[in-house]
Design an enzyme around this catalytic site. Structure first.
Site, PDB file in Angstrom:
ATOM      1  CE  LYS A  94      -3.895   1.992   1.942  1.00 18.04           C
ATOM      2  NZ  LYS A  94      -3.758   3.257   1.795  1.00 18.04           N
ATOM      3  CD  GLU A 112      -0.872   4.598   3.633  1.00 18.71           C
ATOM      4  OE1 GLU A 112      -1.747   5.382   3.735  1.00 18.71           O
ATOM      5  OE2 GLU A 112      -0.661   4.352   2.298  1.00 18.71           O
ATOM      6  CG  ASP A 133       2.310   7.160   2.694  1.00 20.73           C
ATOM      7  OD1 ASP A 133       0.766   7.883   3.196  1.00 20.73           O
ATOM      8  OD2 ASP A 133       2.909   7.241   4.003  1.00 20.73           O
TER       9      ASP A 133
END
Length: 193
Positions: A41, A178, A43
């Site tokens: 994921k 993240e 950022d």
């Protein structure tokens, strides 16, 4: 499982002007069953990239055209297609290759966006074909092959992993990322959450 259709879209309709991104749903724990792929994921800022006859448009998650704000990135995207929509995330990478959201915000505040990197993770349209009903695993295979043909360091393929999601999440936390995103390998592309 039967293959889903990759029939051409109506040529009179052409490449859609807009596509809303497919969005994630927060989960407390990874799914216990199913064929899942996991990605980092990032950022950064979600970005849809529209390519048509050599022209690149960079569209935010909210539908705003930020091509002018990211001119260097738009120029650096060189995917060898007639037309396509790419779904991904724009980031600024640290010297160690980790996305830095604060550096991304500063780049836009200072209007110094030359060092942006686009990580592509999906391809809902390719060369006149609507791929939204094609399973994710097949779309990502096509996308990976296309990105591998580019020489730009500013566009990259978001790798996926099939390892245990708990260990992947622990690794992501150690690296100060993240998190991770889980995606079903057989899933179609659906705009919205």
């Amino acid at each position: 499982m039967a293959k889903r259709s990759t029939r051409p879209i109506d040529s009179s309709a052409g490449l859609p002007e807009t596509i809303a991104p497919q969005l994630a749903t927060l989960a407390r724990r990874p799914p216990a069953t199913g064929d899942w792929r996991y990605e980092i994921k990032f950022d950064g800022y979600r970005l849809m990239c529209r390519l048509d006859s050599g022209r690149v448009k960079l569209i935010t998650r909210g539908g705003h055209d930020w091509t002018v704000k990211m001119r260097a990135l738009a120029t650096a995207i060189e995917v060898p297609v007639d037309n396509a929509w790419l779904d991904g995330e724009v980031v600024v990478l640290t010297e160690t290759g980790i996305p830095d959201f604060n550096a991304l915000q500063n780049a836009f505040d200072r209007r110094s966006t030359a060092q942006l990197t686009f990580f592509a993770f999906d391809i809902p349209f390719l060369n006149g074909r609507d791929l939204r009903e094609v399973p994710l695993s097949q779309r990502r295979e096509l996308l990976g092959e296309l990105i591998a043909q580019t020489s730009s360091e500013r566009e990259r393929f978001s790798e996926s992993f099939t390892e245990d999601p708990e260990s992947l999440l622990a690794s992501a936390c150690r690296m100060r990322l993240e998190g991770i995103i889980g995606k079903r390998a057989d899933a179609p592309y659906r705009s919205g959450r």
